[in-house]
Design a protein around this motif. Structure first.
Motif, short mmCIF file in Angstrom:
data_model
loop_
_atom_site.label_atom_id
_atom_site.label_comp_id
_atom_site.label_asym_id
_atom_site.label_seq_id
_atom_site.Cartn_x
_atom_site.Cartn_y
_atom_site.Cartn_z
N ASN A 57 0.78 -1.42 -0.07
CA ASN A 57 -0.14 0.05 -0.04
C ASN A 57 0.93 1.20 -0.16
N MET A 58 1.23 1.76 -1.10
CA MET A 58 2.12 2.93 -1.30
C MET A 58 1.61 4.21 -0.63
N GLN A 59 0.37 4.41 -0.61
CA GLN A 59 -0.33 5.12 0.03
C GLN A 59 0.12 5.54 1.46
N GLU A 60 0.00 4.14 2.08
CA GLU A 60 0.44 4.09 3.23
C GLU A 60 1.87 4.23 3.67
N PHE A 61 2.46 3.79 2.86
CA PHE A 61 4.04 3.81 2.92
C PHE A 61 4.33 5.64 2.91
N GLY A 62 3.87 6.14 1.83
CA GLY A 62 3.99 7.54 2.10
C GLY A 62 3.55 8.30 3.31
N ARG A 63 2.63 7.82 3.84
CA ARG A 63 2.34 8.55 5.12
C ARG A 63 2.94 7.95 6.21
N LEU A 64 3.50 6.72 6.41
CA LEU A 64 4.27 6.22 7.63
C LEU A 64 5.72 6.68 7.26
N LEU A 65 6.22 7.33 6.08
CA LEU A 65 7.61 7.72 6.17
C LEU A 65 7.46 9.04 6.70
N ARG A 72 13.46 6.18 -3.71
CA ARG A 72 13.29 7.51 -4.16
C ARG A 72 12.60 8.38 -3.04
N MET A 73 11.34 7.83 -2.60
CA MET A 73 10.59 8.55 -1.52
C MET A 73 11.20 8.49 0.09
N ALA A 74 12.01 7.48 0.07
CA ALA A 74 12.78 7.27 1.48
C ALA A 74 13.93 8.39 1.49
N HIS A 75 14.55 8.53 0.15
CA HIS A 75 15.79 9.44 0.31
C HIS A 75 15.40 10.98 0.61
N GLU A 76 14.02 11.19 0.19
CA GLU A 76 13.62 12.43 0.27
C GLU A 76 13.43 13.06 1.70
N THR A 77 13.23 11.92 2.70
CA THR A 77 13.28 12.08 3.91
C THR A 77 14.60 11.79 4.59
N GLU A 78 15.69 11.39 3.84
CA GLU A 78 16.80 11.25 4.14
C GLU A 78 17.15 9.96 4.92
N ALA A 79 16.19 8.99 4.81
CA ALA A 79 16.08 7.68 5.45
C ALA A 79 16.88 6.85 4.32
N LYS A 80 17.82 5.89 5.11
CA LYS A 80 18.29 5.10 4.35
C LYS A 80 17.69 3.78 3.90
N VAL A 81 17.89 3.15 2.97
CA VAL A 81 17.27 2.12 2.28
C VAL A 81 18.00 0.63 2.13
N LEU A 82 17.52 -0.24 2.72
CA LEU A 82 18.14 -1.83 2.57
C LEU A 82 17.10 -2.38 1.86
N ILE A 83 17.52 -3.01 0.68
CA ILE A 83 16.66 -3.99 -0.18
C ILE A 83 17.21 -5.34 0.24
N ASP A 84 16.10 -6.26 0.48
CA ASP A 84 16.54 -7.74 0.66
C ASP A 84 16.03 -8.32 -0.63
N GLY A 85 17.32 -8.56 -1.30
CA GLY A 85 17.22 -9.15 -2.77
C GLY A 85 17.05 -10.77 -2.83
#
Lengths: 418, 144
Positions: free
Chosen positions: A165-173, A200-213
């Motif tokens: 739910n990307m809308q929720e994602f944006g809200r929770l960030l 991209r969205m996370a970096h706007e709030t200066e959060a770091k991102v780990l992707i479990d690949g």
């Protein structure tokens, strides 16, 4: 009538599937007197002969400890080990091989980030944002870090089809979010998450991102520079390589700032009893003798995948997924769990109200390896209010005929339990 | 009936099946006919840990014999529970403790004996023996 009988036995780009299957010795095995049908590729993939050879050749001809000796064997082993690193780093397009740390697997890679970057950067009041579809490996290390630091674990919910739910994602960030840890592909539902947008969205709030690949590398092209993720983690055994080795990609700037992980040989620059200075990344994070044979075999697996072409693999797997989805949907009472628009070749399902354990036990007797249970995603299944699923996960070496056998087995399960 | 007689009867029943499917059809039948557990015992406390399906096992001791009831949300697991209850319910703690569980491999359910299957058979057996041990201790304490 199976699709192969009616359409083709080869996939454009990949060529003859039977010839490809011959590369995998285990696919010649029989189970319960029937040819093995291996549909548990999300748990681990089978190994082509070239990977098995890379392991044994190393121990037969090259075995020596790396980065230490000046003798010929040690030099050869070191060169081969670092070449493997370059090859794997190149496969995910890191800026340099220094950005690739060898670990025991994806789980250790995530734990490494939690133990080093996490401990140095996560404080009380911070938030770590994950999603509801994460594997336990991408939940528990963060939970442990939150307990130690007083940070809060925040969970982004899913839509009913299993997409984020990307809308929720944006809200929770928010400004307190220091880290977003999300899987590229769900091991239970097959959902491919929109990681580029997430990053991209996370970096706007200066959060770091780990992707479990863990589930992504074998199915789709991964370019860490294009994604711009801060960390990317993966396991060799899920991409036709050996068990016990995997990798962590990290941006070099971050890796340089991070404190070391484990202490020991190799990770040091200079040791006295009073003080130790540390080596540069990646060596700073690789204490002890590494899994050299594993790295070489991992590299051989990458070569194998490159030779087939990841685009060709993705195309073949999409066809298998499409065929299986259609056939399963045709069986009355079968419900597919996870129907996101973007999916890798993983299909979770339930048969009426038959317990997945019961169904799996019978399917196993047909010589078909599927996985049943919660797939290490207990919170996800709790949120869906189901006890587990039956999961079939396909690799390019699977066939349409094999899927026909699965369909027969599912019909038999219905006969036996209903 | 003694435990050995009961297990022999089970072995005889299973020897009639030539293929795995008949055996499983019978297990499913046994699962469906497992006597109902009293709903009040289907609680968290009676859940056996480490099973892919949920299994509840309840034990009562009448001072002489142990009586078991069980339930599961998977039918095959219920069938296995039925076999275990038939074997051990109504026996003394000592008899349960000294009994062998070989019959389970003899009837060809060995695949369920592997710890990785986590279907609850091993856990159920362990729990049954734990109850017997606890009741035996209770019995001895009361005697002394």
């Amino acid at each position: 009538m199976g699709k192969e009988d009616s359409v083709h036995t080869s996939t454009p780009g990949l060529g003859d599937i039977e010839a490809i299957r011959a590369d995998f010795p285990i696919l010649r095995r029989e189970v319960e007197g029937k040819p093995l049908i291996y549909f548990d590729n999300a748990a681990t993939t089978q190994k082509p002969q070239v990977v098995i050879d890379a392991l044994t050749e190393y121990y037969k001809h090259m075995n020596a400890n790396v980065h230490r000796g000046v003798h010929l064997l040690s030099r050869e082993a070191t060169t081969a080990f670092e070449k493997a690193r370059e090859n794997i780093a190149d496969f995910i397009n890191t800026r340099s091989a220094r950005e690739l740390i060898f670990t025991r697997g994806c789980t250790e890679a995530i734990n490494l980030v939690a133990a080093t970057w996490g401990r140095a950067n996560i404080k009380a009041g911070d938030e770590i944002l994950i999603s509801a579809l994460e594997h336990h490996s991408n939940i528990v290390p963060w939970q442990m870090l939150c307990e130690q630091s007083g940070a809060r674990l925040v969970v982004c919910p899913l839509h009913p089809d299993g997409s984020l739910n990307m809308q929720e994602f944006g809200r929770l960030l928010n400004v307190r979010t220091r880290l977003v840890a999300i899987s590229h592909v769900s091991n239970t539902l097959g959902t491919i998450n929109p990681v580029k947008e997430i990053i991209r969205m996370a970096h706007e709030t200066e959060a770091k991102v780990l992707i479990d690949g863990a589930q992504a590398l074998s199915h789709l092209a991964v370019d860490v520079q294009d994604l711009d993720c801060d960390f990317y983690t993966f396991s060799a055994h899920k991409i036709y390589g050996p068990m016990g080795i995997g990798g962590l990609y990290g941006k070099e700037k971050l890796l340089k700032q991070m404190p070391p992980y484990q202490g020991g040989g190799e990770m040091i620059e200079n040791v006295t009893f009073e003080h130790t200075s540390y080596n540069e990344p990646p060596f700073k994070f690789e204490a002890g003798t590494p899994n050299v044979a594993g790295a070489l075999a991992f590299s051989a697996a990458i070569d194998y995948v490159k030779h087939l072409g990841i685009a060709n693999i993705a195309k073949r797997e999409a066809e298998l997924l499409h065929y299986a989805t259609g056939a399963l949907k045709n069986i009355p009472g079968v419900v597919i769990i996870g129907t996101a628009a973007q999916k890798a070749s993983v299909i979770s399902f339930l048969i009426d109200d038959i317990h997945p354990y019961d169904a799996g036990t019978i399917i196993d007797h047909f010589g078909i390896a599927v996985r049943t249970g919660t797939h290490c995603t207990q919170p996800l299944l709790d949120s869906l209010a189901i006890p587990g699923t039956i999961r079939a996960s396909f690799a390019f070496y699977n066939t349409f005929t094999e899927i026909d056998h699965l369909i027969k087995a599912v019909n038999k399960v219905r006969e036996m339990f209903l | 009936m003694k435990i050995e007689d009961r297990t022999q009867a089970i072995i005889n029943e299973f020897s009639n099946f030539d293929d795995w499917m008949d055996k499983y059809n019978y297990l499913i039948e046994l699962g469906k006919s497992l006597p109902l557990i009293d709903e009040q015992y289907k609680v968290e406390n009676n859940l056996i840990p480490g099973c892919q399906s949920r299994v509840w096992l309840h034990a009562e001791f009448d001072g002489e014999n142990v009586h078991f009831t069980a339930d599961s949300d998977a039918v095959i697991t219920k069938g296995i529970a039925n076999l275990l209850i038939r074997t051990f319910s109504g026996q003394t703690p000592q008899e349960i403790l000294s009994s062998s569980t070989e019959f389970l491999s003899e009837i060809g359910l060995t695949e369920h004996l592997s710890p990785t299957r986590s279907n609850g058979m091993l856990s159920m057996l362990k729990q049954i023996k734990m109850y017997a041990l606890a009741f035996k201790a209770k019995q001895e304490m009361e005697k002394s």
